[in-house]
Scaffold this active site. Structure first.
Site, PDB file in Angstrom:
ATOM      1  N   ASP A   3       0.793  -1.224   0.000  1.00  0.00           N
ATOM      2  CA  ASP A   3       0.000   0.000   0.000  1.00  0.00           C
ATOM      3  C   ASP A   3       0.827   1.276   0.000  1.00  0.00           C
ATOM      4  O   ASP A   3       0.301   2.342  -0.290  1.00  0.00           O
ATOM      5  CB  ASP A   3      -0.994  -0.020   1.166  1.00  0.00           C
ATOM      6  CG  ASP A   3      -2.114  -1.039   0.937  1.00  0.00           C
ATOM      7  OD1 ASP A   3      -2.333  -1.416  -0.223  1.00  0.00           O
ATOM      8  OD2 ASP A   3      -2.761  -1.454   1.914  1.00  0.00           O
ATOM      9  N   TYR A  57      -9.840   0.510   1.709  1.00  0.00           N
ATOM     10  CA  TYR A  57      -9.325   0.390   3.064  1.00  0.00           C
ATOM     11  C   TYR A  57      -8.717   1.678   3.596  1.00  0.00           C
ATOM     12  O   TYR A  57      -8.231   2.498   2.827  1.00  0.00           O
ATOM     13  CB  TYR A  57      -8.263  -0.722   3.095  1.00  0.00           C
ATOM     14  CG  TYR A  57      -8.251  -1.483   4.384  1.00  0.00           C
ATOM     15  CD1 TYR A  57      -9.328  -2.273   4.736  1.00  0.00           C
ATOM     16  CD2 TYR A  57      -7.179  -1.402   5.258  1.00  0.00           C
ATOM     17  CE1 TYR A  57      -9.319  -2.970   5.941  1.00  0.00           C
ATOM     18  CE2 TYR A  57      -7.168  -2.093   6.458  1.00  0.00           C
ATOM     19  CZ  TYR A  57      -8.247  -2.879   6.794  1.00  0.00           C
ATOM     20  OH  TYR A  57      -8.239  -3.559   7.972  1.00  0.00           O
TER      21      TYR A  57
END
Lengths: 679, 679
Positions: free
Chosen positions: A317, A401
């Site tokens: 990420d 997320y």
């Protein structure tokens, strides 16, 4: 005056950088990817910090492509000074196997491309969706399935349906994740064309998709699962407000250039970049250095679902997205309570223009309970102080997320890094008719929706400067039973500390049985009381490491995820533990590779990489949006101070804190009075 | 109306109990020890809770001695009802090997006895203390050094000197721990006479005291180390106040009898006793049972110093002292911020009279950051809620040390148990002239003062009632790699959950490599979404277990400290994991013994004992009073709810939260405006 080496990337520097690249490639259309400050050498920077050297020249790096061409370049640019204009000093040809991250701009563009594609439209037709259905693509990095580089940058786009209910569908927080469709779309980033459709398995044992069944399958109706407040049947009405105020103002100051924070004997530069988000530079306490550079350096999120094409799912990420460039625009009264200082920071857009990340960072003080207390039972006198914290927060949204990332300083000279994981889990479609009860790699969170098990594995990069920039050594300490011995341990109760030096590039695992902890110490600064070297200890519990097979592509790629600690020799070009370009990378770059060099670590040379995380066994309680999962790692002074550094925190008193007593019941008051006055 | 079985001990019940004992032993002087509610059977209580049975009769237990006699008795008393007066129903002769705990009353008395004793005075004379020196005794439980019961209750009294500086000496928080003397005093509790003097080792390798050297040794001067705010050279002046207020009042309610708390769908009885302090009873969420009884059940603090007489040092701070009877009188604006509800609770004094523990418990709401958040990156719309907590706090002072004990409920249906360890470490004298640098079982925190390494090992007793009182089962889950397999895991990335049932009395250790977690589940309540049984998971990291040799007296006594979990069959008489009477006990009582029965655990029968703690490697930073060391264990719903239970928490909004933005720098404002308006 020359700019400070820790000043975050400024808008004029973005413009200088893109102008230099545009000039070099005059007549061509440039697709700007990532831009940031190319950090000067630690030696030059330390000389500047110590007043023995000039400010090192400001440089940027920029990755870009010529539009329509596959090759990625990375140039270094010397920014303009009073003597010279900005100039490209070097160019790296990254070829066609190193892929810069995606930005939100990419994501929006991909959604359009996917929806206009004929292959995708044919799949949507197959599904026989009801009238008014709106399909919602969700682009993801492609992942890696083979050690042979793909040679092209790809996306895997998951497909969802928005709610069939118009009110829910039109809501800006409409939750399409409740309606996963049974196919995904692979897109070539260069041609911006759909390469193929991957149909998705719908049964738990369907390792390879049953294409015959899939080719005629139609849409199945899943129930909605909205998380927006306006779409809830009922909200709680009995949660009374809490107000937090600082009537005399805040206890911190920020320099005029918006970069240097001072608070309670702490001082640090609030550096920031698109990738790591907040980077703390030159953290000092009462003028004594503690850390040269602190950052969250990478994160990997591998999934445990064995089925094709989910075997590719392993997000990075930071390196594939970025904690900085996905930072939320934080809002007053929503993301923090109290007196909040917001900071803007800067990145580039694809045209090379400055893009303001407004309110990308916030800072505020928190009362975190009692700091220390002792009551002398003889006199009844209690001495008690509060534990005040300074919280530096960024929240990144990476597709479905959220990570709430905090650096927390406190009045007892501790630093904590806190992660709160929240947002929406990655969901996959599931056949409502199939039996899923025995499945062990996921659970059904709603009819037709499966949440696969996954891990979130984080890696902190800790560049120590323990009471000096060039003297830090790394040690680890175990606490062990001494072993029954008539002469030295006659009653078998003894235990003690066993200390070990880290003298080479290497790795280490934690072990709760040994209470193992890694410390960074300065052997030249002995504590006046203990005669032990000044240090900071990393307080982190052992957590589960990567579960994927070491030989699998997840195992090969996530070079930091197989040990709790790596130790490497300092290098400005080694900042990212899974390598510079995680997107579809095939391994061989990162801390595991660097540690395997086993070079000596002389004082001041060691960098500590600390890995921790959660294994997320999904719960229905995590659906449709999950309550925060909180994790804290600490940096705690050990032998750094001669006594409790919070000893001079003023006492906690009602005259200052102005608390309010909630009324007691009548019965309680009566009981109190009866007993007190009866005597 | 009959009293509720979970009502904490009331003052009239203390009076009834002591009257009954006094009547039985008319003409004799009674020394009352501990008194509490003798809990009725779980079956009878559950019947009452479910409305199928009457309130079980209220009973108390009381331990006492006839003054001057060694035997300890424990009587059970049926309290008066409308039909019958209070009456003793049974008597247990505890003999002369089971010792009730000490109270602060004992401590005060001991200090006097010690100071008046001739042997002690002779030792003080030997030391040749300077004029004006004030000696301060510090009574401790004796500990255990042999498997042969001592046959008498003893104290080991550590000796200190108060500051020689008059201002510091007269201060109510004067820190005598900076001046440990080189002898300790053993006192017989029955005769209240000094039995002998134990001289203390002063060098790190002095396993047995060098009596020849000790007999002529004189006092050494240590520097003061005061922690009182008035005695600091300088306090910080730049910490601005934080005010926390609830202008619309608090969100909780308390029943008129001061015992039942309701807050955010939670409801529980705030039971309390001298030993465990707060005990949560019948904890329900939206009317669904979760836990029948939750308590901190014991704690042991073994020391790693091998030297005689320190080999005995291993405190049991609940069973030898009590989290209830040492509870601080909490003060408004000092121990909590905000709107605080205080609770009084009751214990007995040595004469059998009620003693009010005023403000022994406090309760307040805390804003603990973001509860959940998601931003849809397409619309920029963020949904965000706060995580509100309800904190129930007791602070125990046990001689030199403090434990801040909290039960914390939150809006996502989690319960946490938080310990903050603070106060003053147990310090021992050390020869300033000896080399202590190589010592591995402690450090010098100040000239002449050594802090030995030690552990704090806690044990929670968890009596589950997962969505029903009689259906809970215990399981544990590991997360494991699936192993490369061409058919089921062709890419080697898969991992999943492996579940195991606990069907017998037994123990279990955590393992971070397996992400092991213990769950309590109700197989009769399957989750509508996942089809898995409703449960609560114990979220606790593995921590180091007892380091003392299993065959040592510490190892023998601390029956809970050798494994992270014990599972036993429910029994009202088995509440304390190191036995009922830890004082000088010699083992054979507690969870290890009970688990060795290996009896079957049928649904509803299992009790879970959860052990965790810190190994405290002392730092100079912990001196003279230590900053809080924080530990949290969680109870988290898993498959208990069909979706995120915090989904109906109202959104976090500035209109409600009233935060304040701290002004930006001029340079930042200019930069913002230039970039925004330039386009």
């Amino acid at each position: 005056m020359a700019r400070h080496p820790f000043l975050s990337l400024q808008p004029d520097e973005i413009e200088q950088t893109s102008t230099a690249v545009r000039t070099k490639h005059a007549g061509k259309e440039i697709l700007f990817r990532s831009m940031g400050i190319k950090e000067p050498s630690r030696a030059a920077t330390v000389a500047f910090l110590q007043g023995t050297g000039a400010a090192p020249p400001r440089k940027t790096y920029v990755s870009y492509q010529i539009k329509g061409e596959p090759t990625v370049y990375e140039d270094l640019i010397s920014l303009s000074t009073s003597d010279s204009p900005a100039a490209i000093t070097s160019t790296r040809d990254l070829g066609t196997t190193n892929f810069p991250p995606a930005t939100n701009i990419d994501m929006h563009r991909l959604e359009d491309i996917v929806m206009r594609d004929a292959l995708v439209q044919a799949e949507i037709e197959r599904l026989q969706l009801p009238a008014g259905a709106v399909v919602q693509p969700e682009p993801w990095p492609y992942g890696t399935e083979s050690s042979t580089p793909a040679g092209r940058r790809q996306y895997q786009v998951w497909m969802f349906l928005k709610s069939l209910d118009a009110k829910a569908r039109e809501h800006p927080s409409s939750n399409h994740f409740a309606h996963p469709l049974d196919f995904s779309v692979v897109v070539d980033d260069l041609t911006m064309k759909v390469v193929r459709i991957d149909r998705l398995p719908m049964r738990p044992d369907e390792i390879y998709v049953d294409e015959a069944a899939a080719s005629t399958r139609t849409w199945q109706h899943n129930p909605d699962a909205e998380y927006a407040s306006e779409l809830q049947p009922k909200l709680r009405h009995d949660l009374k407000p809490i107000h937090i105020s600082q009537p005399e103002g805040v206890s911190f100051t920020v320099s005029d250039d918006n970069e240097v924070v001072e608070w309670q004997k702490w001082r640090f530069h609030l550096d920031f970049n698109w990738r790591e988000g907040v980077v703390l530079r030159d953290v000092t306490y009462e003028g004594r250095p503690t850390f040269y550079r602190l950052s969250l350096a990478e994160m990997t999120v591998p999934y445990g679902d064995p089925r094709v094409p989910y075997h590719r799912k392993s997000a990075y990420d930071l390196g594939e997205g970025g904690a900085g460039c996905t930072a939320n625009n934080l809002e007053l009264g929503c993301d923090c309570l109290g007196a909040i200082r917001y900071f803007d920071r800067w990145m580039n857009d694809h045209e090379g223009n400055p893009l303001a990340l407004k309110n990308a960072v916030c800072m505020h003080e928190v009362d975190n309970g009692i700091g220390w207390k002792h009551t002398n039972y003889r006199t009844g006198r209690a001495e008690v102080t509060r534990n005040r914290e300074l919280v530096i927060q960024t929240i990144m949204t990476i597709s479905n997320y959220e990570y709430i990332l905090q650096w927390v300083f406190d009045t007892a000279a501790n630093i904590h890094f806190e992660v709160r994981a929240t947002g929406i889990m990655s969901l996959v479609p599931a056949d409502q008719g199939a039996a899923h009860d025995g499945m062990n790699y996921g659970i059904m969170v709603s009819p037709g929706v499966m949440a696969p098990i996954h891990q979130h594995i984080f890696c902190l990069r800790i560049d120590p400067a323990i009471d000096g920039y060039d003297e830090s050594k790394i040690v680890y300490e175990d606490v062990k039973a001494m072993g029954w011995n008539a002469a030295t341990n006659p009653y078998g109760v003894a235990f003690g500390v066993e200390s070990h030096s880290i003298t080479q590039e290497s790795f280490l695992d934690l072990d709760a049985k040994l209470n193992r902890a890694v410390k960074m110490v300065n052997p030249n600064r002995l504590n006046a009381a203990s005669h032990k070297p000044a240090g900071y200890k990393i307080a982190v519990p052992p957590t589960q490491l990567q579960l994927a097979d070491p030989g699998s592509m997840h195992g090969v790629r996530a070079e930091f995820a197989d040990h709790h600690f790596y130790f490497t020799k300092h290098d400005e070009d080694e900042l990212f533990p899974a390598g510079e370009f995680p997107w579809q990378h095939t391994g061989g770059s990162g801390v595991r590779t660097w540690a395997s060099r086993k070079r000596d670590l002389k004082p001041g040379q060691g960098v500590v990489w600390c890995t921790f995380g959660f294994t997320h066994v999904p719960r229905p309680e995590d659906w449709p949006v999950m309550p925060v999962e909180v994790f804290r790692a600490g940096l705690k002074p050990v032998n750094f101070f001669d006594k409790n550094p919070a000893l001079d925190v003023p006492p906690s008193k009602q005259s200052i804190n102005k608390s309010v007593e909630v009324e007691r019941t009548q019965r309680e008051i009566a009981l109190r009075e009866k007993q007190c006055c009866g005597k």
